[in-house]
Design an enzyme around this catalytic site. Structure first.
Site, PDB file in Angstrom:
ATOM      1  N   LYS A  19       0.844  -1.204   0.000  1.00  0.00           N
ATOM      2  CA  LYS A  19       0.000   0.000   0.000  1.00  0.00           C
ATOM      3  C   LYS A  19       0.876   1.250   0.000  1.00  0.00           C
ATOM      4  O   LYS A  19       1.580   1.521   0.966  1.00  0.00           O
ATOM      5  CB  LYS A  19      -0.909   0.050   1.235  1.00  0.00           C
ATOM      6  CG  LYS A  19      -1.930   1.195   1.118  1.00  0.00           C
ATOM      7  CD  LYS A  19      -2.495   1.656   2.430  1.00  0.00           C
ATOM      8  CE  LYS A  19      -1.755   2.777   3.082  1.00  0.00           C
ATOM      9  NZ  LYS A  19      -1.717   4.042   2.343  1.00  0.00           N
ATOM     10  N   GLU A  59      -1.607   7.430  -0.052  1.00  0.00           N
ATOM     11  CA  GLU A  59      -2.665   7.809  -1.011  1.00  0.00           C
ATOM     12  C   GLU A  59      -2.278   9.090  -1.753  1.00  0.00           C
ATOM     13  O   GLU A  59      -2.865   9.424  -2.763  1.00  0.00           O
ATOM     14  CB  GLU A  59      -4.022   7.911  -0.301  1.00  0.00           C
ATOM     15  CG  GLU A  59      -4.473   9.294   0.100  1.00  0.00           C
ATOM     16  CD  GLU A  59      -3.682   9.866   1.268  1.00  0.00           C
ATOM     17  OE1 GLU A  59      -2.952   9.106   1.923  1.00  0.00           O
ATOM     18  OE2 GLU A  59      -3.798  11.083   1.520  1.00  0.00           O
ATOM     19  N   GLY A 118       7.309   5.228   7.783  1.00  0.00           N
ATOM     20  CA  GLY A 118       6.433   6.377   7.974  1.00  0.00           C
ATOM     21  C   GLY A 118       6.734   7.034   9.298  1.00  0.00           C
ATOM     22  O   GLY A 118       7.848   6.932   9.823  1.00  0.00           O
ATOM     23  N   GLY A 120       3.919   4.241  13.358  1.00  0.00           N
ATOM     24  CA  GLY A 120       4.737   3.056  13.661  1.00  0.00           C
ATOM     25  C   GLY A 120       4.347   2.433  14.994  1.00  0.00           C
ATOM     26  O   GLY A 120       4.264   1.208  15.128  1.00  0.00           O
ATOM     27  N   GLU A 128      10.674   1.592   9.823  1.00  0.00           N
ATOM     28  CA  GLU A 128      11.608   2.683   9.510  1.00  0.00           C
ATOM     29  C   GLU A 128      10.861   3.976   9.776  1.00  0.00           C
ATOM     30  O   GLU A 128       9.936   4.317   9.039  1.00  0.00           O
ATOM     31  CB  GLU A 128      12.032   2.628   8.038  1.00  0.00           C
ATOM     32  CG  GLU A 128      12.803   1.405   7.640  1.00  0.00           C
ATOM     33  CD  GLU A 128      14.130   1.282   8.356  1.00  0.00           C
ATOM     34  OE1 GLU A 128      14.679   2.316   8.802  1.00  0.00           O
ATOM     35  OE2 GLU A 128      14.598   0.142   8.504  1.00  0.00           O
ATOM     36  N   CYS A 143      13.475  11.527   6.166  1.00  0.00           N
ATOM     37  CA  CYS A 143      13.756  10.965   7.496  1.00  0.00           C
ATOM     38  C   CYS A 143      15.209  11.229   7.881  1.00  0.00           C
ATOM     39  O   CYS A 143      15.543  11.363   9.048  1.00  0.00           O
ATOM     40  CB  CYS A 143      13.461   9.482   7.513  1.00  0.00           C
ATOM     41  SG  CYS A 143      14.347   8.562   6.266  1.00  0.00           S
TER      42      CYS A 143
HETATM   43  P1  NDP Z   1       2.576   8.341   7.917  1.00  0.00           P
HETATM   44  O1  NDP Z   1       3.076   7.573   9.074  1.00  0.00           O
HETATM   45  O2  NDP Z   1       1.457   9.269   8.107  1.00  0.00           O
HETATM   46  O3  NDP Z   1       2.097   7.344   6.766  1.00  0.00           O
HETATM   47  C1  NDP Z   1       2.913   6.319   6.251  1.00  0.00           C
HETATM   48  C2  NDP Z   1       2.044   5.260   5.617  1.00  0.00           C
HETATM   49  O4  NDP Z   1       1.267   4.623   6.635  1.00  0.00           O
HETATM   50  C3  NDP Z   1       1.050   5.811   4.601  1.00  0.00           C
HETATM   51  O5  NDP Z   1       0.915   4.877   3.546  1.00  0.00           O
HETATM   52  C4  NDP Z   1      -0.229   5.902   5.430  1.00  0.00           C
HETATM   53  O6  NDP Z   1      -1.385   5.859   4.644  1.00  0.00           O
HETATM   54  C5  NDP Z   1      -0.104   4.662   6.282  1.00  0.00           C
HETATM   55  N1  NDP Z   1      -0.922   4.659   7.479  1.00  0.00           N
HETATM   56  C6  NDP Z   1      -1.461   5.716   8.131  1.00  0.00           C
HETATM   57  N2  NDP Z   1      -2.164   5.276   9.221  1.00  0.00           N
HETATM   58  C7  NDP Z   1      -2.050   3.928   9.246  1.00  0.00           C
HETATM   59  C8  NDP Z   1      -2.537   2.896  10.113  1.00  0.00           C
HETATM   60  N3  NDP Z   1      -3.294   3.175  11.188  1.00  0.00           N
HETATM   61  N4  NDP Z   1      -2.208   1.611   9.841  1.00  0.00           N
HETATM   62  C9  NDP Z   1      -1.435   1.311   8.785  1.00  0.00           C
HETATM   63  N5  NDP Z   1      -0.964   2.226   7.905  1.00  0.00           N
HETATM   64  C10 NDP Z   1      -1.254   3.529   8.143  1.00  0.00           C
HETATM   65  O7  NDP Z   1       3.869   9.017   7.295  1.00  0.00           O
HETATM   66  P2  NDP Z   1       3.957  10.006   6.080  1.00  0.00           P
HETATM   67  O8  NDP Z   1       3.412   9.389   4.849  1.00  0.00           O
HETATM   68  O9  NDP Z   1       3.393  11.296   6.534  1.00  0.00           O
HETATM   69  O10 NDP Z   1       5.566  10.106   5.901  1.00  0.00           O
HETATM   70  C11 NDP Z   1       6.346  10.949   6.631  1.00  0.00           C
HETATM   71  C12 NDP Z   1       6.938  10.243   7.854  1.00  0.00           C
HETATM   72  O11 NDP Z   1       7.663   9.100   7.454  1.00  0.00           O
HETATM   73  C13 NDP Z   1       7.963  11.113   8.581  1.00  0.00           C
HETATM   74  O12 NDP Z   1       7.763  11.058   9.959  1.00  0.00           O
HETATM   75  C14 NDP Z   1       9.315  10.485   8.228  1.00  0.00           C
HETATM   76  O13 NDP Z   1      10.309  10.667   9.161  1.00  0.00           O
HETATM   77  C15 NDP Z   1       8.950   9.062   8.075  1.00  0.00           C
HETATM   78  N6  NDP Z   1       9.899   8.423   7.171  1.00  0.00           N
HETATM   79  C16 NDP Z   1      10.842   7.572   7.681  1.00  0.00           C
HETATM   80  C17 NDP Z   1      11.792   6.991   6.865  1.00  0.00           C
HETATM   81  C18 NDP Z   1      12.790   6.023   7.402  1.00  0.00           C
HETATM   82  O14 NDP Z   1      13.336   5.254   6.623  1.00  0.00           O
HETATM   83  N7  NDP Z   1      13.097   5.995   8.684  1.00  0.00           N
HETATM   84  C19 NDP Z   1      11.839   7.273   5.431  1.00  0.00           C
HETATM   85  C20 NDP Z   1      10.794   8.161   4.995  1.00  0.00           C
HETATM   86  C21 NDP Z   1       9.865   8.707   5.848  1.00  0.00           C
HETATM   87  P3  NDP Z   1      -2.147   7.200   4.162  1.00  0.00           P
HETATM   88  O15 NDP Z   1      -1.300   8.374   4.474  1.00  0.00           O
HETATM   89  O16 NDP Z   1      -2.336   6.953   2.719  1.00  0.00           O
HETATM   90  O17 NDP Z   1      -3.446   7.237   4.906  1.00  0.00           O
END
Ligand code: NDP
Length: 508
Positions: free
Chosen positions: A192, A195, A245, A250, A267, A301
């Site tokens: 997934k 979005e 994310g 997480g 991550e 990140c």
């Molecule tokens: P989010 O945590 O908001 O979202 C990440 C993914 O998780 C999206 O596909 C989102 O879907 C999905 N998601 C949201 N809620 C849930 C849930 N309850 N259960 C399962 N999946 C869910 O992160 P962002 O997309 O805003 O990305 C930015 C964040 O990611 C920053 O904090 C950054 O530091 C971190 N990041 C970390 C990296 C690493 O390697 N350590 C690399 C890149 C980013 P949707 O948004 O479509 O609803």
């Protein structure tokens, strides 16, 4: 107007119409059962880039069922590694052939500069190639020292069905840090994307089909975290979740996954520091600091959003960083000379500005930027390169992930102080040390609480080198052999040689 470098024109035309995206389940492209769709408007040009099916529980269940069946019948998990490698290599070739198409969509959906998207797609192809090499070299152990009548093997097996959930900031790159490694191990997957950036993940399905990937091995469901990501995490037929994310999501994933005790690899965020010692090459360090904070508008990140500079050189060094930051080319992401593009959403732009305004109210000094930016003819979803001084380590701008082009400057006098400031964070993703003394570099590297430490460089990554975070930056590792091992289960097989076992029951 701030004295900075802004690019307004573009060399690539906007697409005539949005790309239509469907789920890819069991080898077939499908719309959502309820017909739901979501649109992604480009953060830089205001046009609708993609119109994607918006999945629900029906599509997620179907994708998990397909992945489970594909794993259990061995169509991928039990074929020779050589055959899996051949498919992954073909996908890598196809990614390269389609670089421009993928890069333009990545740029329009994410707002990042086109040259960076091209680099990301090319780098992703290399990750697929590296993963292919692992498919052929995976092995366990044999133990031939257990006695004359015994021998044991420790086998590596694919862990099973893997849910892969990715964010919007490096959609194709992060997908490629996970998917080819899971596939190389023999796992089957449900993916997934965010979005906000579904296109390149959805288009990958076409490339996988052309490369000969059997149906059901990789399934893609488009949609939101709720309900798609959540069901991918709680479902009993899923053996592992690989997530990139925010730390907040997480933690939710960790809680939900505990219901079935499935494996998780996380991550998450970072608040990474580069530390500049007084004997460092200051020009090189200043350039790396500018790169570390402005790359991907700081939506990274690995953003080095903190710089910790020795007091004796702090003023001169900060001046250098400010001057370099002015020269970074911000603006139209479709121009190949642009280095920094648009902010992903207006809400995120407001969040970035909120951190800066709060710091100002608390007495911080803004040496550069500190406000949203409008790029003529392109839009207003940009933020000025920003450098903030007169801070203390406890302020929110220093502690939390701003995820914008905002550099916090702190100072130190001793190595111990520099290490204490570096580690004064709930995060532990990456850290950097700048010194011409190898002993200082090593002392820093050994004491920094971070999954990756760079010395005299920043953000150099290789498919061979593991990546991941300590503390609240994550669990597990990605890429390299360590990342590959996450997708493998360990099974011990203990064998008696001949009928030499002494009976346990008398007289048997
Ligand atoms: P989010 O945590 O908001 O979202 C990440 C993914 O998780 C999206 O596909 C989102 O879907 C999905 N998601 C949201 N809620 C849930 C849930 N309850 N259960 C399962 N999946 C869910 O992160 P962002 O997309 O805003 O990305 C930015 C964040 O990611 C920053 O904090 C950054 O530091 C971190 N990041 C970390 C990296 C690493 O390697 N350590 C690399 C890149 C980013 P949707 O948004 O479509 O609803």
């Amino acid at each position: 107007m701030l004295d900075m470098t802004v690019i307004t024109d573009a060399e690539i035309a906007l697409p005539a119409e949005p790309v239509a995206l469907q789920h890819f389940i069991d080898g077939t492209w499908v719309d959502s059962a309820d017909g739901a769709v979501s649109e992604r408007v480009s953060p830089s040009h205001g046009v609708v880039v993609s119109r994607a099916a918006q999945g629900g529980e029906t599509e997620t269940e179907a994708a998990i069922t397909a992945a489970r069946a594909a794993f259990d019948d061995g169509r991928w998990s039990r074929i020779p590694g050589k055959e899996r490698a051949a498919v992954l290599l073909k996908v890598a070739d196809l990614i390269e052939q389609h670089t421009e198409r993928l890069a333009v969509l990545e740029t329009l959906e994410s707002g990042k500069p086109i040259n960076q998207s091209r680099g990301e797609v090319g780098g992703a192809a290399d990750l697929w190639r590296y993963a292919a090499s692992l498919a052929r070299t995976v092995h366990g152990d044999s133990l031939n020292t257990l006695g004359d009548d015994m021998v044991a093997m420790v086998l590596k097996e694919p862990i099973g069905v893997v849910s892969i959930i990715t964010p919007w900031n490096f959609p194709f790159w992060i997908l490629s840090q996970k998917l080819p490694f899971a596939l190389a191990a023999g796992c089957t997957c449900v993916v997934k994307p965010s979005e906000m950036t579904p296109s390149t993940t959805a288009l990958l399905a076409e490339l996988m089909v052309e490369a000969g990937m059997p149906a059901g091995v990789c399934n893609i469901v488009l949609g939101y975290g709720m309900p798609v990501g959540s069901l991918m995490t709680s479902h009993a037929d899923v053996d592992m979740v690989s997530f990139t994310g925010s730390t907040a999501v997480g933690k939710k994933i960790s809680q939900i996954a505990s219901g079935t005790l499935k494996k998780i690899a996380l991550e998450l965020g970072g608040k990474n520091a580069q530390v500049v010692f007084p004997d460092a090459d200051l020009d090189a360090a200043a350039d790396a600091v500018a790169f570390g904070v402005h790359f991907n508008v700081g939506q990274c990140c690995n953003s080095s959003s903190r710089v910790i500079v020795h007091k004796d050189i702090a003023d001169a060094f900060t001046t250098k960083v400010v001057e370099l930051s002015r020269r970074v080319a911000y603006g139209n992401p479709l121009n190949p000379d642009t280095q920094v593009g648009a902010i992903v959403t207006p809400e995120h732009q407001a969040k970035i500005d909120g951190y800066v305004q709060e710091a100002i109210a608390e007495g911080a000094d803004v040496r550069l930027g500190g406000a949203p930016l409008e790029v003529e003819g392109v839009g207003s979803q940009f933020y000025q390169p920003t450098v903030v001084t007169r801070l203390t380590s406890s302020m929110r701008i220093v502690q939390e992930e701003v995820f914008g082009p905002v550099l916090s400057v702190l100072t130190f006098k001793t190595l111990d102080e520099a290490i204490a400031l570096t580690n004064d964070s709930v995060y532990g993703l990456s850290a950097g040390g700048w010194s011409n003394d190898v002993h200082t570099c090593l002392a820093f590297a050994r004491r920094a609480e971070a999954g990756t430490v760079w010395t005299n460089t920043w953000m150099d990554g290789y498919p061979e080198v593991a990546f991941g975070g300590m503390k609240q930056s994550g669990q597990g590792r990605e890429i390299g052999r360590y990342g590959f091992e996450e997708f493998l289960e360990v099974k011990s097989v203990v064998m008696r040689v001949g009928r030499t076992r002494a009976p346990w029951v008398n007289g048997s």
